[in-house]
Design an enzyme around this catalytic site. Structure first.
Site, mmCIF file in Angstrom:
data_model
loop_
_atom_site.group_PDB
_atom_site.id
_atom_site.type_symbol
_atom_site.label_atom_id
_atom_site.label_comp_id
_atom_site.label_asym_id
_atom_site.label_seq_id
_atom_site.Cartn_x
_atom_site.Cartn_y
_atom_site.Cartn_z
ATOM 1 N N THR A 212 0.866 -1.167 0.000
ATOM 2 C CA THR A 212 0.000 0.000 0.000
ATOM 3 C C THR A 212 0.902 1.215 0.000
ATOM 4 O O THR A 212 2.068 1.112 0.341
ATOM 5 C CB THR A 212 -0.824 0.015 1.318
ATOM 6 O OG1 THR A 212 -1.584 -1.184 1.417
ATOM 7 C CG2 THR A 212 -1.735 1.204 1.431
ATOM 8 N N ARG A 240 -12.591 -9.001 -1.802
ATOM 9 C CA ARG A 240 -12.087 -8.623 -0.469
ATOM 10 C C ARG A 240 -11.768 -7.125 -0.469
ATOM 11 O O ARG A 240 -11.112 -6.600 -1.355
ATOM 12 C CB ARG A 240 -10.819 -9.420 -0.150
ATOM 13 C CG ARG A 240 -10.150 -9.076 1.184
ATOM 14 C CD ARG A 240 -8.947 -8.162 0.999
ATOM 15 N NE ARG A 240 -8.156 -8.002 2.208
ATOM 16 C CZ ARG A 240 -7.188 -7.098 2.343
ATOM 17 N NH1 ARG A 240 -6.906 -6.272 1.354
ATOM 18 N NH2 ARG A 240 -6.510 -7.005 3.456
ATOM 19 N N VAL A 241 -12.265 -6.429 0.548
ATOM 20 C CA VAL A 241 -11.930 -5.013 0.728
ATOM 21 C C VAL A 241 -11.046 -4.915 1.956
ATOM 22 O O VAL A 241 -11.364 -5.468 3.008
ATOM 23 C CB VAL A 241 -13.209 -4.163 0.906
ATOM 24 C CG1 VAL A 241 -12.864 -2.729 1.248
ATOM 25 C CG2 VAL A 241 -14.060 -4.218 -0.356
ATOM 26 N N GLY A 242 -9.938 -4.223 1.820
ATOM 27 C CA GLY A 242 -9.036 -4.062 2.954
ATOM 28 C C GLY A 242 -9.344 -2.815 3.750
ATOM 29 O O GLY A 242 -10.447 -2.262 3.696
ATOM 30 N N ASP A 243 -8.352 -2.366 4.490
ATOM 31 C CA ASP A 243 -8.530 -1.188 5.344
ATOM 32 C C ASP A 243 -8.388 0.126 4.579
ATOM 33 O O ASP A 243 -8.927 1.149 5.000
ATOM 34 C CB ASP A 243 -7.506 -1.215 6.485
ATOM 35 C CG ASP A 243 -6.072 -1.247 5.962
ATOM 36 O OD1 ASP A 243 -5.815 -1.930 4.949
ATOM 37 O OD2 ASP A 243 -5.210 -0.578 6.557
ATOM 38 N N THR A 263 -0.098 0.871 6.385
ATOM 39 C CA THR A 263 0.174 -0.230 5.466
ATOM 40 C C THR A 263 0.289 -1.483 6.327
ATOM 41 O O THR A 263 0.470 -1.404 7.536
ATOM 42 C CB THR A 263 1.479 -0.012 4.682
ATOM 43 O OG1 THR A 263 2.565 0.092 5.603
ATOM 44 C CG2 THR A 263 1.429 1.257 3.843
ATOM 45 N N GLY A 264 0.225 -2.641 5.676
ATOM 46 C CA GLY A 264 0.302 -3.889 6.432
ATOM 47 C C GLY A 264 -1.052 -4.579 6.479
ATOM 48 O O GLY A 264 -1.941 -4.269 5.670
ATOM 49 N N GLY A 266 -4.462 -5.346 6.634
ATOM 50 C CA GLY A 266 -5.635 -4.488 6.707
ATOM 51 C C GLY A 266 -6.682 -4.980 7.682
ATOM 52 O O GLY A 266 -7.367 -4.181 8.334
HETATM 53 N N1 GLY Z 1 -3.289 -2.536 4.056
HETATM 54 C C1 GLY Z 1 -3.646 -2.962 2.782
HETATM 55 C C2 GLY Z 1 -4.576 -4.084 2.747
HETATM 56 O O1 GLY Z 1 -4.558 -4.914 3.659
HETATM 57 O O2 GLY Z 1 -5.343 -4.169 1.817
#
Ligand code: GLY
Length: 367
Positions: A212, A240-243, A263-264, A266
């Site tokens: 990210t 899938r939706v991340g953070d 980042t990391g 989510g």
């Molecule tokens: N932090 C990015 C994700 O997990 O999609």
């Protein structure tokens, strides 16, 4: 490609576009402008030789809107085919499709926008900004987000894979060979395990697995904004939706307080709304570093599922925060900085640099 522009290169790049020819002209009215970003914010360069943080800093010190500056910075990374964590050439989902997430928040305007599962547009951060500017909504997803982007004049491409991201996908597919795994749970676990194996073998940059970019900035007037953009978890389940597009999780900005982005992993942020928590901690008077450490401690205590713990009983994943407050104080923190080499990107009047991330825990995630 070198990770860092040294001071001479930075000034030369600025001079090439006529900005730093007389030296950086930074007007400070109480607040020293600064831009912070994930480590890739000081790696990819535009044709003028500027990285994300250098470009954003140049724009805010020339008087551009702070959010426009952050977005122009991350656009450099979104468009770089070598960065497999963001935009064009981001690692695809389990079906080989690149699906992008992004968000933006504008402190002074007390506003934000975000987009999730967007296909075919290289710069999702600009689509998120359009959602903020042109609609009464905050979040658009999937095919309808793409339709909105088309309406707004964005070019829609059939496929955002590059030869590099496609090759890595095919390698993952070959190794997981789903035909042999009838149990979807085992299949998902094998897929995750194989992906981590590819990280350990150096085939995928560890920063690009949950990769990210987040970029936050404050100008001399204390105006603060931020953006986060990503191709999300490599080989994720489609949809899938991340953070990153969830305000409060992968990004949060309060114009009176500060900004935090991540980042990391989510999912850890989605379960704790860590960026929101960091900004709220700063509101209570915490320094950005202490606020970030508090969020990491919370994630550590919330992580109790065995499959997410290493042999020491600590999280077996990493998560990082890039934080700045309206006074221009900033920090970059991480759960682990196992080799001591992980850094975040900073640009202020001294030019762009890579600064070591401060870690909550010793060792590495997978020990
Ligand atoms: N932090 C990015 C994700 O997990 O999609």
């Amino acid at each position: 490609m070198p990770n860092k522009l040294n001071r001479r290169q930075f000034v030369a790049a600025g001079a090439a576009v006529g900005v730093f020819a007389r030296g950086p002209q930074v007007i400070t009215r109480g607040v020293k402008p600064v831009v912070v970003a994930a480590g890739n914010g000081n790696r990819s360069k535009n044709s003028a030789g500027l990285t994300c943080v250098a470009k954003a800093f140049k724009m805010i010190t020339e008087g551009s809107d702070v959010l426009d500056a952050c977005i122009a910075g991350v656009n450099i990374v979104e468009l770089d085919p070598e960065d497999t964590s963001v935009g064009y050439g981001g690692l695809p989902n389990a079906d080989g499709v690149v699906q992008l997430d992004a968000s933006v928040m504008h402190g002074p305007r007390k506003s934000g926008g975000s987009v999730a599962c967007l296909e075919g547009v290289r710069t999702p951060s600009l689509v998120a900004k359009k959602i903020m500017d042109e609609t009464d909504h905050v979040l658009l997803v999937g095919k309808d987000a793409q339709r909105f982007a088309r309406l707004m004049g964005f070019t829609i491409e059939d496929d955002l894979n590059t030869p590099k991201s496609r090759d890595l996908y095919l390698e993952w597919k070959r190794r997981t060979d789903p035909e042999h795994y009838l149990n979807p749970k085992d299949r998902a676990e094998l897929g995750y395990h194989v992906a981590l194996e590819m990280v350990a073998e150096g085939k995928i940059d560890p920063d690009h697995f949950h990769g990210t970019i987040n970029c936050n900035a404050v100008n001399s007037k204390g105006e603060i904004c931020g953006t986060t953009t990503t191709s999300g978890l490599a080989w994720k389940i489609p949809g899938r939706v991340g953070d990153s597009p969830i305000l409060g999780a992968g990004l949060y900005v309060d114009g009176e307080v500060g900004a935090a982005g991540s980042t990391g992993r989510g999912e850890a942020n989605l379960l704790t709304l860590a960026s929101f928590q960091i900004v709220e901690s700063m509101r209570q008077g915490m320094h950005p570093k202490d606020a970030g450490m508090a969020a990491l401690r919370r994630i550590k205590s919330q992580t109790i599922s065995k499959r997410l713990l290493n042999r020491r009983g600590e999280p077996n994943f990493n998560v990082n925060y890039y934080i700045v407050n309206v006074k221009g104080e900033y920090a970059g923190v991480t759960m682990y900085n196992s080799n001591g080499m992980s850094s975040f990107a900073v640009c202020n009047e001294k030019g762009p640099e890579n600064v070591k991330l401060e870690a909550l825990l010793n060792g590495s995630a997978n020990d």
